[in-house]
Design a protein around this motif. Structure first.
Motif: not given
Ligand SMILES: Cc1ncc(COP(=O)(O)O)c(C=O)c1O
Length: 361
Positions: A91-99, A146-152
């Motif tokens: 899941v982390f590798y599918s969703l996230l990028e640096k920053g 915040t609305s900047k958050t991508k993942l909780l």
């Protein structure tokens, strides 16, 4: 790629194997292959099953069994993984990028913050408080998400506290995430182990389209040795996970898939859990040197001890003296606490040894 040491796993590698009693465990007496074969209809067909690769993203039988744990999911919403640990990783590798910004509710399984950190995400921790019965407070959370958050990321029922988020609060958290358009990773490996009311909480994936549910055979179904887990989420996310997954999974083992059943296991586990929580509560009532918010699910409790010795030192000395393995709170960013697996074999005897130790430090 640099990543922090996985503190719990390192501790368990060092101290679990030789222990006389193992209070670090999060499992409920794993089944033997013989016990399992008794539960599986026509168990001997496995002898004639070719040991080839399995169905790539999981067999229809297994996906169907997984679907039955949810109210609102199709085959294409599920992929089978190497345990929940493999599921979270994908899941982390599918969703996230640096920053990217990630908020993680702690204490929890360290994967949830250390993998995003290693990817270069900006990770913020939200610490649960014992005075809130270890439940998230949405006013506090709204200061961080915040609305900047991508993942909780959260874990329900929670390891290590044993807290179960009530369904009403699950709905509020889903609503909270929806309003901010945030993905929500719900690690639900202990789902089905509520001690009060319906054993199964609502799954976040059934009520919020950007929620990702992770589950496995390890805890609720006592089969950690199978290494079978899954991800349940909306189809585009599952497609991205499957794309990443080609590089590290191929399929899970056909033996693992074959043995992944849950018939009757849940019932058997409940009697072990109830025995465990009763012994634990009785010990707690009679032990003045510790305090604990009694778990209402899961398999672990977070116990505060009345002494300022660091938790690693406490657990090391305790194990050297008695042979009982206990997990230091520091490995979960919770100094001053220890984690007790209340479904552990020999729980009563181990807790008595802990009392004797605490009274003679
Ligand atoms: C919250 C949580 N998630 C994931 C895992 C990994 O479980 P699995 O054995 O299914 O890989 C664990 C194991 O302790 C856990 O406690």
């Amino acid at each position: 790629m640099k990543i922090s040491p996985f503190k719990i796993e390192e501790w368990m590698n060092l101290y679990e194997a030789g222990a006389m009693y193992d209070l670090t465990t999060t499992c409920i007496k794993p089944l033997t292959a013989a016990e399992l074969l008794d539960l599986i209809p026509s168990g001997d067909t496995i002898l004639n099953t070719p040991l080839s690769y399995g169905d790539i993203t999981g067999s229809l039988r297994l996906k169907n069994a997984i679907r039955s744990l949810y109210t609102n999911q199709e085959y294409n919403n599920i992929t089978v993984t190497h345990g929940a640990i493999g599921a979270n990783h994908l899941v982390f590798y599918s969703l996230l990028e640096k920053g990217d910004e990630v908020v993680c509710i702690v204490p929890t399984y360290q994967q949830h913050y250390s993998i995003p950190e290693s990817i270069g995400a900006n990770v913020k921790l939200y610490f649960l408080k014992e005075e809130n019965n270890w439940l998230p407070d949405l006013d506090e959370l709204s200061q961080i998400v915040t609305s900047k958050t991508k993942l909780l990321c959260l874990n329900n029922p929670n390891n290590p506290t044993g807290a179960v988020i009530p369904n009403r609060l699950i709905e509020e958290i889903a609503d909270f995430a929806a309003k901010r358009n945030v993905w929500l990773l719900a690690d639900e490996v202990y789902r089905g182990l509520n001690l009060i009311g319906n054993p199964y909480s609502l799954s976040f994936a059934d009520i919020y389209e950007k929620a990702i549910s992770v589950g496995s055979m390890s805890k609720t179904y006592s089969l950690p040795g199978l290494r079978v887990g899954w991800i349940c989420a909306r189809e585009d996310l599952i497609n991205e996970v499957n794309h990443q997954r080609q590089y590290n999974t191929i399929s899970v083992s056909v033996l693992d898939e074959y043995f992944a059943h849950r018939e009757k296991i849940h019932e058997r586990n409940f009697s072990i859990m109830i025995d465990g929580i009763n012994s634990f509560t009785e010990w707690l009532t009679n032990e003045p040197l510790v305090t604990c918010t009694i778990p209402n699910g899961g398999t672990t409790a977070l116990v505060k001890y009345n002494n300022d010795i660091p938790s690693r030192e406490l657990c090391k000395k305790f194990q050297n003296r008695t042979g009982v393995a206990l997990l230091p709170g520091e490995t979960m960013e919770m100094e001053g606490y220890v984690r007790v697996g209340f479904c552990a074999a020999g729980l009563r005897a181990a807790l008595e040894l802990f009392s004797t130790y605490l009274h003679n430090i």
